[in-house]
Design a protein around this motif. Structure first.
Motif, PDB file in Angstrom:
ATOM      1  N   PRO A   1      -1.347  -3.032  -6.110  1.00  0.00           N
ATOM      2  CA  PRO A   1      -1.133  -2.135  -4.974  1.00  0.00           C
ATOM      3  C   PRO A   1      -2.416  -1.434  -4.537  1.00  0.00           C
ATOM      4  O   PRO A   1      -3.321  -1.214  -5.338  1.00  0.00           O
ATOM      5  CB  PRO A   1      -0.141  -1.119  -5.529  1.00  0.00           C
ATOM      6  N   ILE A   2      -2.472  -1.094  -3.272  1.00  0.00           N
ATOM      7  CA  ILE A   2      -3.514  -0.220  -2.726  1.00  0.00           C
ATOM      8  C   ILE A   2      -2.924   1.184  -2.772  1.00  0.00           C
ATOM      9  O   ILE A   2      -1.887   1.445  -2.164  1.00  0.00           O
ATOM     10  CB  ILE A   2      -3.873  -0.602  -1.280  1.00  0.00           C
ATOM     11  N   LEU A   3      -3.585   2.093  -3.521  1.00  0.00           N
ATOM     12  CA  LEU A   3      -3.029   3.426  -3.728  1.00  0.00           C
ATOM     13  C   LEU A   3      -3.986   4.509  -3.256  1.00  0.00           C
ATOM     14  O   LEU A   3      -5.202   4.388  -3.398  1.00  0.00           O
ATOM     15  CB  LEU A   3      -2.732   3.644  -5.214  1.00  0.00           C
ATOM     16  N   GLY A   4      -3.422   5.564  -2.713  1.00  0.00           N
ATOM     17  CA  GLY A   4      -4.184   6.721  -2.296  1.00  0.00           C
ATOM     18  C   GLY A   4      -3.275   7.938  -2.259  1.00  0.00           C
ATOM     19  O   GLY A   4      -2.061   7.827  -2.380  1.00  0.00           O
ATOM     20  N   ASP A   5      -3.866   9.106  -2.093  1.00  0.00           N
ATOM     21  CA  ASP A   5      -3.090  10.335  -2.029  1.00  0.00           C
ATOM     22  C   ASP A   5      -3.973  11.436  -1.460  1.00  0.00           C
ATOM     23  O   ASP A   5      -5.199  11.328  -1.483  1.00  0.00           O
ATOM     24  CB  ASP A   5      -2.591  10.735  -3.419  1.00  0.00           C
TER      25      ASP A   5
ATOM     26  N   ALA B   1       0.845  -1.198   0.000  1.00  0.00           N
ATOM     27  CA  ALA B   1       0.000   0.000   0.000  1.00  0.00           C
ATOM     28  C   ALA B   1       0.877   1.243   0.000  1.00  0.00           C
ATOM     29  O   ALA B   1       2.003   1.231   0.509  1.00  0.00           O
ATOM     30  CB  ALA B   1      -0.917   0.020   1.217  1.00  0.00           C
ATOM     31  N   ASP B   2       0.333   2.315  -0.563  1.00  0.00           N
ATOM     32  CA  ASP B   2       0.983   3.626  -0.580  1.00  0.00           C
ATOM     33  C   ASP B   2      -0.134   4.660  -0.584  1.00  0.00           C
ATOM     34  O   ASP B   2      -0.893   4.745  -1.539  1.00  0.00           O
ATOM     35  CB  ASP B   2       1.860   3.759  -1.820  1.00  0.00           C
ATOM     36  N   LEU B   3      -0.242   5.436   0.483  1.00  0.00           N
ATOM     37  CA  LEU B   3      -1.312   6.427   0.598  1.00  0.00           C
ATOM     38  C   LEU B   3      -0.826   7.852   0.378  1.00  0.00           C
ATOM     39  O   LEU B   3      -1.549   8.810   0.632  1.00  0.00           O
ATOM     40  CB  LEU B   3      -2.017   6.282   1.944  1.00  0.00           C
ATOM     41  N   SER B   4       0.395   7.982  -0.101  1.00  0.00           N
ATOM     42  CA  SER B   4       0.932   9.268  -0.564  1.00  0.00           C
ATOM     43  C   SER B   4       1.610   8.977  -1.900  1.00  0.00           C
ATOM     44  O   SER B   4       2.755   9.311  -2.132  1.00  0.00           O
ATOM     45  CB  SER B   4       1.905   9.847   0.457  1.00  0.00           C
TER      46      SER B   4
ATOM     47  N   ASP C   1      -5.617  12.902   3.580  1.00  0.00           N
ATOM     48  CA  ASP C   1      -4.280  12.858   4.151  1.00  0.00           C
ATOM     49  C   ASP C   1      -4.017  11.484   4.757  1.00  0.00           C
ATOM     50  O   ASP C   1      -4.928  10.779   5.182  1.00  0.00           O
ATOM     51  CB  ASP C   1      -4.052  13.995   5.156  1.00  0.00           C
ATOM     52  N   LEU C   2      -2.766  11.116   4.764  1.00  0.00           N
ATOM     53  CA  LEU C   2      -2.347   9.798   5.230  1.00  0.00           C
ATOM     54  C   LEU C   2      -2.862   9.514   6.636  1.00  0.00           C
ATOM     55  O   LEU C   2      -3.286   8.404   6.933  1.00  0.00           O
ATOM     56  CB  LEU C   2      -0.823   9.716   5.171  1.00  0.00           C
ATOM     57  N   HIS C   3      -2.846  10.510   7.481  1.00  0.00           N
ATOM     58  CA  HIS C   3      -3.267  10.343   8.876  1.00  0.00           C
ATOM     59  C   HIS C   3      -4.683   9.771   8.987  1.00  0.00           C
ATOM     60  O   HIS C   3      -4.967   8.984   9.877  1.00  0.00           O
ATOM     61  CB  HIS C   3      -3.175  11.686   9.604  1.00  0.00           C
ATOM     62  N   HIS C   4      -5.558  10.152   8.069  1.00  0.00           N
ATOM     63  CA  HIS C   4      -6.943   9.681   8.111  1.00  0.00           C
ATOM     64  C   HIS C   4      -7.181   8.460   7.236  1.00  0.00           C
ATOM     65  O   HIS C   4      -7.992   7.604   7.565  1.00  0.00           O
ATOM     66  CB  HIS C   4      -7.901  10.814   7.727  1.00  0.00           C
TER      67      HIS C   4
ATOM     68  N   THR D   1       7.686  11.545   1.622  1.00  0.00           N
ATOM     69  CA  THR D   1       6.442  11.972   2.254  1.00  0.00           C
ATOM     70  C   THR D   1       6.645  12.505   3.662  1.00  0.00           C
ATOM     71  O   THR D   1       6.003  13.474   4.052  1.00  0.00           O
ATOM     72  CB  THR D   1       5.447  10.790   2.307  1.00  0.00           C
ATOM     73  N   LEU D   2       7.498  11.887   4.459  1.00  0.00           N
ATOM     74  CA  LEU D   2       7.636  12.244   5.881  1.00  0.00           C
ATOM     75  C   LEU D   2       7.811  13.743   6.084  1.00  0.00           C
ATOM     76  O   LEU D   2       7.233  14.319   7.004  1.00  0.00           O
ATOM     77  CB  LEU D   2       8.814  11.499   6.509  1.00  0.00           C
ATOM     78  N   GLU D   3       8.584  14.380   5.215  1.00  0.00           N
ATOM     79  CA  GLU D   3       8.860  15.809   5.370  1.00  0.00           C
ATOM     80  C   GLU D   3       7.651  16.682   5.065  1.00  0.00           C
ATOM     81  O   GLU D   3       7.662  17.871   5.341  1.00  0.00           O
ATOM     82  CB  GLU D   3      10.075  16.220   4.515  1.00  0.00           C
ATOM     83  N   HIS D   4       6.579  16.074   4.518  1.00  0.00           N
ATOM     84  CA  HIS D   4       5.351  16.805   4.186  1.00  0.00           C
ATOM     85  C   HIS D   4       4.245  16.622   5.223  1.00  0.00           C
ATOM     86  O   HIS D   4       3.200  17.253   5.116  1.00  0.00           O
ATOM     87  CB  HIS D   4       4.810  16.337   2.830  1.00  0.00           C
ATOM     88  N   LEU D   5       4.438  15.741   6.195  1.00  0.00           N
ATOM     89  CA  LEU D   5       3.380  15.407   7.154  1.00  0.00           C
ATOM     90  C   LEU D   5       3.351  16.390   8.321  1.00  0.00           C
ATOM     91  O   LEU D   5       4.397  16.777   8.840  1.00  0.00           O
ATOM     92  CB  LEU D   5       3.587  13.990   7.688  1.00  0.00           C
ATOM     93  N   GLU D   6       2.150  16.752   8.753  1.00  0.00           N
ATOM     94  CA  GLU D   6       2.029  17.647   9.906  1.00  0.00           C
ATOM     95  C   GLU D   6       2.521  16.993  11.182  1.00  0.00           C
ATOM     96  O   GLU D   6       3.139  17.636  12.018  1.00  0.00           O
ATOM     97  CB  GLU D   6       0.574  18.097  10.070  1.00  0.00           C
ATOM     98  N   ASP D   7       2.216  15.705  11.360  1.00  0.00           N
ATOM     99  CA  ASP D   7       2.608  14.979  12.564  1.00  0.00           C
ATOM    100  C   ASP D   7       3.218  13.629  12.182  1.00  0.00           C
ATOM    101  O   ASP D   7       2.579  12.585  12.303  1.00  0.00           O
ATOM    102  CB  ASP D   7       1.386  14.774  13.468  1.00  0.00           C
ATOM    103  N   PRO D   8       4.457  13.643  11.685  1.00  0.00           N
ATOM    104  CA  PRO D   8       5.055  12.392  11.214  1.00  0.00           C
ATOM    105  C   PRO D   8       5.166  11.323  12.294  1.00  0.00           C
ATOM    106  O   PRO D   8       5.062  10.137  11.995  1.00  0.00           O
ATOM    107  CB  PRO D   8       6.422  12.812  10.686  1.00  0.00           C
ATOM    108  N   ASP D   9       5.332  11.718  13.542  1.00  0.00           N
ATOM    109  CA  ASP D   9       5.408  10.732  14.630  1.00  0.00           C
ATOM    110  C   ASP D   9       4.126   9.911  14.699  1.00  0.00           C
ATOM    111  O   ASP D   9       4.166   8.677  14.759  1.00  0.00           O
ATOM    112  CB  ASP D   9       5.650  11.429  15.979  1.00  0.00           C
ATOM    113  N   ALA D  10       2.989  10.578  14.693  1.00  0.00           N
ATOM    114  CA  ALA D  10       1.702   9.883  14.769  1.00  0.00           C
ATOM    115  C   ALA D  10       1.448   9.060  13.516  1.00  0.00           C
ATOM    116  O   ALA D  10       0.950   7.931  13.586  1.00  0.00           O
ATOM    117  CB  ALA D  10       0.571  10.895  14.972  1.00  0.00           C
ATOM    118  N   ASP D  11       1.800   9.602  12.349  1.00  0.00           N
ATOM    119  CA  ASP D  11       1.554   8.892  11.092  1.00  0.00           C
ATOM    120  C   ASP D  11       2.410   7.635  10.987  1.00  0.00           C
ATOM    121  O   ASP D  11       1.927   6.577  10.583  1.00  0.00           O
ATOM    122  CB  ASP D  11       1.792   9.817   9.908  1.00  0.00           C
TER     123      ASP D  11
END
Length: 190
Positions: free
Chosen positions: A76-80, A55-58, A90-93, A109-119
């Motif tokens: 693959p399971i794809l999203g963005d 899977a890839d959601l970004s 967003d990946l978080h949801h 992607t990590l550098e684009h996430l608001e809360d990479p720790d949670a994601d």
């Protein structure tokens, strides 16, 4: 370090590798072969081995994930966050909408996430393996498309504190061709 935010109204399209408005990327004018980075990511990802699900959601244009899925002969399971796939947001949801997968791909992607720790923690609950990559030691630029800037240690702390074990690492330095995004790390985790 957290920096400015940016919206993604369209799927990121790497054909011709331009910016979201279609103009050539300003930092790649001198690069003899900017596709080398994606080729290296694909080959590094193949080193994780064949998987039963991915899977890839970004996903952006899903170039990397589709290549890894073809390698494993799986769909693959794809999203963005941008429109274009059946899973949008967003990946978080959106990570909650997918079944457990063997491999989760989260490149550039990590550098684009608001809360990479949670994601990254949420991804850990949904996947057995992770393939991720991020810009390293980046020089902030006026485009402001990255929330975070890390070095290798920073990314590895982010991954390991939620239970990922790093099984392989690769670093690519594109200096002087791709300033300010010139150094990249790639991690395979389990």
């Amino acid at each position: 370090m957290k920096t400015e935010t940016v919206e993604y109204p369209l799927l990121w399209d790497f054909s011709g590798y331009g910016t979201l408005d279609g103009t050539p990327h300003p930092h790649l004018a001198n690069c003899p072969d900017f596709w080398v980075y994606w080729g290296i990511q694909i080959e590094f990802g193949k080193g994780i081995g064949k998987v039963e699900s991915i899977a890839d959601l970004s996903a952006g244009d899903a170039r990397i994930t589709r290549a890894l899925a073809r390698h494993s002969l799986v769909e693959p399971i794809l999203g963005d966050i941008a429109p274009g796939y059946s899973i949008q947001g967003d990946l978080h949801h959106t990570v909650h909408y997918i079944p457990h997968v063997e491999l989760f791909v989260c490149t550039n992607t990590l550098e684009h996430l608001e809360d990479p720790d949670a994601d990254v923690a949420q991804i850990r609950e949904k996947a057995d393996k992770l393939f991720t990559s991020a810009s390293l030691e980046e020089v902030s630029d006026e485009e402001g498309d990255h929330y975070w800037e890390w070095d290798r240690t920073g990314v590895e702390e982010l991954l390991t504190k939620v239970g990922w074990e790093i099984s392989a690492y690769c670093e690519l330095d594109m200096t002087p061709f791709w300033y300010p995004h010139s150094k990249f790390g790639m991690w395979a985790c389990r």
